[in-house]
Scaffold this motif. Structure first.
Motif, short mmCIF file in Angstrom:
data_model
loop_
_atom_site.label_atom_id
_atom_site.label_comp_id
_atom_site.label_asym_id
_atom_site.label_seq_id
_atom_site.Cartn_x
_atom_site.Cartn_y
_atom_site.Cartn_z
N ARG A 68 0.78 -1.21 0.10
CA ARG A 68 0.11 0.10 0.18
C ARG A 68 0.88 1.23 0.13
NH1 ARG A 68 -5.12 -1.22 0.25
NH2 ARG A 68 -5.80 -3.40 1.10
N LEU A 69 2.17 1.14 0.23
CA LEU A 69 2.88 2.32 0.04
C LEU A 69 3.01 2.76 -1.61
CD1 LEU A 69 4.81 3.79 1.98
CD2 LEU A 69 6.71 2.55 1.17
N ASP A 70 3.13 4.07 -1.58
CA ASP A 70 3.20 4.68 -3.03
C ASP A 70 4.57 4.09 -3.69
OD1 ASP A 70 2.44 7.18 -4.80
OD2 ASP A 70 4.57 7.45 -4.55
N ARG A 71 4.36 3.84 -4.90
CA ARG A 71 5.22 3.24 -5.73
C ARG A 71 6.34 4.20 -5.95
NH1 ARG A 71 4.32 -1.92 -5.11
NH2 ARG A 71 3.79 -0.83 -2.95
N ARG A 72 6.59 5.23 -5.85
CA ARG A 72 7.67 6.20 -6.44
C ARG A 72 8.39 6.51 -4.88
NH1 ARG A 72 6.92 12.88 -7.27
NH2 ARG A 72 6.19 12.49 -5.03
N ARG A 73 7.62 6.41 -3.69
CA ARG A 73 8.55 6.54 -2.39
C ARG A 73 9.07 4.96 -2.17
NH1 ARG A 73 5.23 8.03 2.85
NH2 ARG A 73 5.28 10.05 1.39
N ALA A 184 3.65 10.70 -8.15
CA ALA A 184 3.22 10.08 -7.15
C ALA A 184 1.64 9.19 -7.61
CB ALA A 184 3.19 10.86 -5.94
N GLY A 185 1.26 8.52 -6.82
CA GLY A 185 0.07 7.98 -7.04
C GLY A 185 -0.36 7.14 -8.33
#
Length: 379
Positions: A68-73, A184-185
């Motif tokens: 569930r963590l943002d892919r970019r992060r 993001a997102g």
């Protein structure tokens, strides 16, 4: 595919370039590392095995736990860990510390490559998955053509530490590009530990993933020890080994593009069958006889073309098998690459000690044929 999506795919390719160079640069500096720490070359092959084993175990668990963590992060965290591990490798005072740094690099790499694949598929338009994956994994293949030979040259000329310094610098550049330019997102299917458990219990999916381990295992029986092969059998030194690795890298770039085109034209399964048959012939031809240097160079190129054509059709095959499990399947598939590298480098080290360099291709071919047999599993 929109121009914006294409630019984003190339950013993912840049991140994969840094990961690919860092993961495989040890192939080109195996002899300098062995000399520096007073270990034999078969023992030095553990630098590949430790990275591969850590990646194989950790990557699917980390991807599932951070679904569930943002892919970019998530990619940014992975690249930061990879850079830190590269610096630690360059500064390692002992072989044991170098192995530990390689494990840290593997944790970072395990968060980057499978996520990049999932994002690449999300960015692709209908019927363009093959092209998108070819771009994303083009970073890994360009690491073969440019990064690994450059690392080998630096390792022989300036010391093996210089190769890891360059990897760290490239990783920081990739991190900056991802942070600044990738949005993001980006929506991808959400992975979880429950998804991972479901895939692990599905025999059809696990056999499909196992193909990657068998195919890459065959490649790494030979590839892990290709520098010693050229040094011992053909009398090559720094420039000669670097030149052969350049040929291999050029073949990887051609193969990556060829794999995408074959997938779109004849389908993923037929492409994989063709590649297995080619590998079963090319690896014994490369190592069993002693050829004139131009002939062995041509074999090196062709072997690489048919070796590095497999990634796009295999990814497309997995995506078609169960689209809902895409993040987990891609993470397991990326892990399987390193399971194969561990298997191949381990088998190659045993063959090197017991039978010698010329026997490597026969054992690589045997693993390729096991991979071919796995394609028939349909349950």
């Amino acid at each position: 595919m929109t121009p914006s999506a294409t630019r984003q795919l190339w950013l993912l390719a840049l991140a994969n370039f840094a990961i690919g160079m860092g993961a495989f640069v040890v192939v080109g500096v195996l002899s300098p590392v062995a000399l520096a720490f007073g270990v034999d070359r078969a023992h030095a092959g553990a630098l590949m095995s430790v990275y591969a084993g850590t990646y194989a175990i950790a990557s699917p668990l980390l991807i599932a736990a951070t679904g569930r963590l943002d892919r970019r992060r998530l990619m940014s965290i992975g690249l930061a860990l990879f850079a830190l591990g590269s610096v630690a490798a360059a500064l390692a005072p002992s072989f044991a510390m170098l192995l530990a740094a390689r494990a840290l690099m593997a944790l970072g790499g395990g968060l980057v490559t499978p996520v990049a694949a999932s994002v690449g598929v999300a960015l692709a338009g209908p019927g363009q998955q093959g092209r998108a994956l070819a771009i994303v994994f083009g970073g890994l293949t360009f690491a073969q053509v440019l990064g690994i030979p450059a690392g080998a040259w630096l390792g022989y000329a300036l010391g093996w530490q210089a190769a890891f310094v360059v990897v760290a610098a490239l990783t920081v550049i990739g991190l900056a590009a991802i942070v600044m330019a990738l949005p993001a997102g980006i929506a991808v299917p959400v992975a979880s530990l429950a998804n991972l458990g479901r895939v692990l219990r599905d025999a059809r999916l696990m056999v499909a993933v196992a193909f990657t381990a068998l195919f890459t295992g065959g490649l790494y029986v030979c590839y892990t020890f290709v520098a010693p092969l050229f040094e011992t059998v053909y009398g090559l030194s720094r420039d000669g080994v670097t030149g052969m690795l350049l040929l291999f890298g050029l073949g990887a770039v051609i193969g990556n593009a060829m794999g995408g085109r074959l997938t779109d034209r004849i389908g993923s399964l037929r492409t994989l069958v063709l590649l297995c048959l080619a590998q079963s012939l090319l690896m014994p031809a490369l190592t069993l006889p002693t050829w004139p240097l131009p002939v062995v160079g041509a074999l090196m190129l062709v072997w690489s073309v048919f070796g590095w054509s497999f990634m796009v059709p295999q990814q497309a095959r997995l995506a078609a098998l169960d689209p809902a499990q895409l993040p987990v399947l891609f993470a397991l598939n990326a892990s399987a690459i390193y399971v194969g590298a561990t298997l191949g480098s381990g088998v190659g080290g045993a063959v090197l000690k017991g039978l010698g360099l010329h026997a490597l291709g026969l054992f690589g071919a045997a693993l390729a044929l096991f991979g071919l047999a796995s394609l028939a599993f349909r349950r």
